[in-house]
Scaffold this active site. Structure first.
Site, PDB file in Angstrom:
ATOM      1  N   LYS A 233       0.841  -1.202   0.000  1.00 30.10           N
ATOM      2  CA  LYS A 233       0.000   0.000   0.000  1.00 30.10           C
ATOM      3  C   LYS A 233       0.872   1.247   0.000  1.00 30.10           C
ATOM      4  O   LYS A 233       1.549   1.547   0.987  1.00 30.10           O
ATOM      5  CB  LYS A 233      -0.914   0.040   1.228  1.00 30.10           C
ATOM      6  CG  LYS A 233      -1.784   1.306   1.275  1.00 30.10           C
ATOM      7  CD  LYS A 233      -2.264   1.588   2.671  1.00 30.10           C
ATOM      8  CE  LYS A 233      -2.922   2.964   2.793  1.00 30.10           C
ATOM      9  NZ  LYS A 233      -2.099   4.102   2.342  1.00 30.10           N
TER      10      LYS A 233
ATOM     11  N   GLY B 180       5.920   5.004   9.364  1.00 33.93           N
ATOM     12  CA  GLY B 180       5.010   6.135   9.501  1.00 33.93           C
ATOM     13  C   GLY B 180       4.967   6.623  10.934  1.00 33.93           C
ATOM     14  O   GLY B 180       5.933   6.467  11.696  1.00 33.93           O
ATOM     15  N   SER B 181       3.848   7.171  11.319  1.00 35.25           N
ATOM     16  CA  SER B 181       3.729   7.805  12.631  1.00 35.25           C
ATOM     17  C   SER B 181       3.554   6.778  13.741  1.00 35.25           C
ATOM     18  O   SER B 181       3.053   5.666  13.532  1.00 35.25           O
ATOM     19  CB  SER B 181       2.541   8.770  12.644  1.00 35.25           C
ATOM     20  OG  SER B 181       1.314   8.053  12.643  1.00 35.25           O
ATOM     21  N   THR B 182       3.929   7.174  14.944  1.00 32.32           N
ATOM     22  CA  THR B 182       3.764   6.309  16.103  1.00 32.32           C
ATOM     23  C   THR B 182       2.285   6.062  16.387  1.00 32.32           C
ATOM     24  O   THR B 182       1.896   4.950  16.779  1.00 32.32           O
ATOM     25  CB  THR B 182       4.451   6.942  17.324  1.00 32.32           C
ATOM     26  OG1 THR B 182       5.855   7.076  17.039  1.00 32.32           O
ATOM     27  CG2 THR B 182       4.283   6.087  18.571  1.00 32.32           C
ATOM     28  N   LEU B 183       1.448   7.051  16.176  1.00 31.62           N
ATOM     29  CA  LEU B 183       0.016   6.899  16.396  1.00 31.62           C
ATOM     30  C   LEU B 183      -0.556   5.783  15.530  1.00 31.62           C
ATOM     31  O   LEU B 183      -1.276   4.893  16.015  1.00 31.62           O
ATOM     32  CB  LEU B 183      -0.712   8.219  16.099  1.00 31.62           C
ATOM     33  CG  LEU B 183      -2.245   8.174  16.190  1.00 31.62           C
ATOM     34  CD1 LEU B 183      -2.679   7.861  17.613  1.00 31.62           C
ATOM     35  CD2 LEU B 183      -2.846   9.513  15.733  1.00 31.62           C
ATOM     36  N   VAL B 184      -0.231   5.790  14.242  1.00 28.76           N
ATOM     37  CA  VAL B 184      -0.724   4.744  13.342  1.00 28.76           C
ATOM     38  C   VAL B 184      -0.056   3.408  13.670  1.00 28.76           C
ATOM     39  O   VAL B 184      -0.699   2.355  13.600  1.00 28.76           O
ATOM     40  CB  VAL B 184      -0.476   5.127  11.871  1.00 28.76           C
ATOM     41  CG1 VAL B 184      -0.881   4.006  10.934  1.00 28.76           C
ATOM     42  CG2 VAL B 184      -1.255   6.397  11.525  1.00 28.76           C
ATOM     43  N   GLY B 185       1.208   3.441  14.060  1.00 27.50           N
ATOM     44  CA  GLY B 185       1.893   2.217  14.444  1.00 27.50           C
ATOM     45  C   GLY B 185       1.182   1.501  15.580  1.00 27.50           C
ATOM     46  O   GLY B 185       1.072   0.262  15.580  1.00 27.50           O
TER      47      GLY B 185
ATOM     48  N   GLU C 268       7.443  14.892  17.432  1.00 26.93           N
ATOM     49  CA  GLU C 268       8.001  14.965  16.083  1.00 26.93           C
ATOM     50  C   GLU C 268       7.257  16.023  15.261  1.00 26.93           C
ATOM     51  O   GLU C 268       6.034  15.960  15.120  1.00 26.93           O
ATOM     52  CB  GLU C 268       7.899  13.608  15.390  1.00 26.93           C
ATOM     53  CG  GLU C 268       8.557  13.581  14.030  1.00 26.93           C
ATOM     54  CD  GLU C 268       8.516  12.209  13.400  1.00 26.93           C
ATOM     55  OE1 GLU C 268       9.538  11.787  12.846  1.00 26.93           O
ATOM     56  OE2 GLU C 268       7.458  11.553  13.463  1.00 26.93           O
TER      57      GLU C 268
END
Length: 502
Positions: A208, A261-266, A402
């Site tokens: 993706k 990617g971002s920690t939130l999405v991780g 970040e």
């Protein structure tokens, strides 16, 4: 018939027409979404209209240049089905590592052959400068594929001594279907960083690209086909993260997810993986990497190694700040990714522009002082002036979170011990830079800093043979080097009775 998009480049650095498919690449074919799906608008943020024949391309106002098809969950099911079929019949352990390596080498040759086209497309795709795209993104992608092509027939286990009545050995076997989710900042390079070790070890991939920057990965799909990869080995599905990314993370037949990617999405991916089939997860997430400049550092070198947190020892603080300020103010704004002599450009989208400006506002409101910049550049496009804060405190958002934009804070420190505590005082641990002519101190700091990649007297730069990844909330697992191969395989122990009486 799946739609295509043709872009006409007429720029000082690249001239020519490029055509890409804008659909989904599943089972070796271009297809439209099963249920219609979304049409995802692809904007441009940097390309001045005078350099393009397409009237839809205008950097300054961020107009749409084309739309790509967005997949739905049924398309993910179709991609996974195609991948599983390929894994069981035409890839995986059915294909010797040497053969997998030949195809990776051929793909590297094709990317190198089309490097000018890919660089132009990446410049349009992300907005980064053409030379940077060509000499960094494309060149590193070629080297990565050749590196892992060389590893393809060297995926080895061990024979382990137990007793004279048993043969015991281990095998590193592929997971099967891997979901790869890549970010907007290095679209092609990040895709290749995942495809290289995944394919070398015999996995198949559902890939993706970012919905913000899908163009070069769509171009790559045709090169995969030309290189001779069997249908279904790599499938490219465009789509939004909250739909397609979530579907990949939760799919019961995907055995591993690799995400940057971002920690939130991780966190969301890790939760979905745990609640579905406990799939393996590799996460390369955010960072708040410190640059630490000691009194004895080479200041010319130090001024070239930026970071969002720059700590400078008090003996050279004023001199460093003066030199850094001159360097930042001398940066030439990029009016287009195909102009010579530019240094910085706009943010990739309005959303990201607003996010970075929000951090600047936060720094001001929490008491940090804007030394230079701190505001929008011009009236058109998503440009932000290079911004330097001083007098920032450790608990401020600009020191903890970040930003991912042209913003840094320069802070004075006294001692090595004080500096170590400040540098480690974040939830991140991706990288750190240390500048000192005292190599003993450089090694002490490298050992003391809580980060996955430490650079002494240089900046964080990828080296193919070295692993890359973070401590703490900067991620799980490692990419690049031999270490990446281990994240794309699972270890099997085999016990063979050659004489034991049971």
């Amino acid at each position: 018939m799946v739609a295509t998009y043709t872009h006409h480049f007429d720029t000082p650095l690249y001239k020519g027409n490029l055509t890409i498919h804008t659909g989904l690449y599943i089972d070796g074919k271009w297809v439209d979404p099963i249920e219609g799906g979304d049409l995802i608008d692809k904007y441009t943020t940097r390309c001045p209209a005078k350099h393009f024949a397409n009237s839809s391309c205008n950097v300054a106002n961020g107009k749409v240049i084309t739309a790509v098809a967005g997949a739905g969950t049924k398309d993910i099911d179709a991609a996974v089905k195609a991948a599983r079929k390929a894994y069981k019949t035409s890839w995986g352990l059915k294909v010797p590592g040497a053969e997998r390596g030949k195809l990776l080498d051929k793909l590297a040759d094709l990317i190198e052959k089309h490097q000018d086209q890919l660089a132009a497309l990446e410049a349009l795709n992300v907005g980064k400068h053409y030379h940077m795209a060509r000499n960094m993104d494309i060149a590193f992608s070629v080297r990565t594929l050749r590196y892992y092509a060389g590893w393809s027939d060297k995926i080895q286990g061990k024979t382990i001594e137990t007793n004279d009545k048993k043969l015991a050995y281990t095998r590193h076997e592929p997971w099967g279907v891997v979901g790869a989710i890549v970010p907007w900042n290095f679209p092609l390079m990040m895709a290749i960083t995942k495809l290289g070790p995944a394919l070398a070890t015999g996995n198949v991939v559902v890939l993706k690209p970012s919905e913000v920057t899908p163009l070069t990965v769509l171009y790559l799909a045709d090169l995969l086909s030309e290189a001779g990869f069997p249908p279904g080995v790599v499938n490219v599905v465009n789509g939004y993260g909250n739909t397609i990314g979530s579907a990949i993370s939760a799919h019961p037949s995907i055995e591993k997810v690799a995400f940057t990617g971002s920690t939130l999405v991780g966190r969301k991916i890790l939760k979905a993986a745990s609640e579905s089939n406990l799939k393996a997860v590799t996460l390369e997430l955010g960072g708040k990497s410190p640059t630490i400049v000691f009194d004895d550092a080479n200041l010319d070198q130090a001024s070239c190694i930026a970071g969002s947190r720059v700590y400078v020892q008090e003996g050279i603080y004023d001199k460093f700040l003066e030199g850094f300020t001159q360097a930042a103010q001398g940066l030439k704004k990029e009016v287009g990714p195909f102009e010579e002599g530019v240094h910085y450009g706009p943010q990739v989208s309005r959303t990201h522009f607003d996010r970075v400006m929000g951090y600047i506002s936060s720094g001001k409101s929490e008491g940090a002082k804007v030394h230079i910049g701190g505001e929008r550049e011009g009236e058109q496009g998503y440009f932000i002036k290079p911004t330097v804060f001083v007098d920032a405190k450790p608990d401020m958002r600009i020191m903890q979170e970040e930003i991912f934009g042209p913003v840094c804070s320069i802070v004075k420190f006294k001692t090595e011990e004080e500096m170590t505590e400040w540098a480690n005082n974040t939830t991140y641990g991706l990288a750190a830079n240390v500048l000192t002519e005292n190599i003993a101190r450089g090694i002490r700091m490298a050992n003391a800093l809580e980060a996955g990649c430490i650079s002494v007297n240089c900046a964080s730069a990828p080296e193919l043979g070295l692993p890359f990844g973070g401590y703490k909330q900067s991620g799980l697992g490692r990419e690049m080097g031999e270490a990446a191969l281990h994240t794309y395989t699972q270890l099997k122990a085999v016990h063979v009775n050659i004489g034991q009486v049971l």
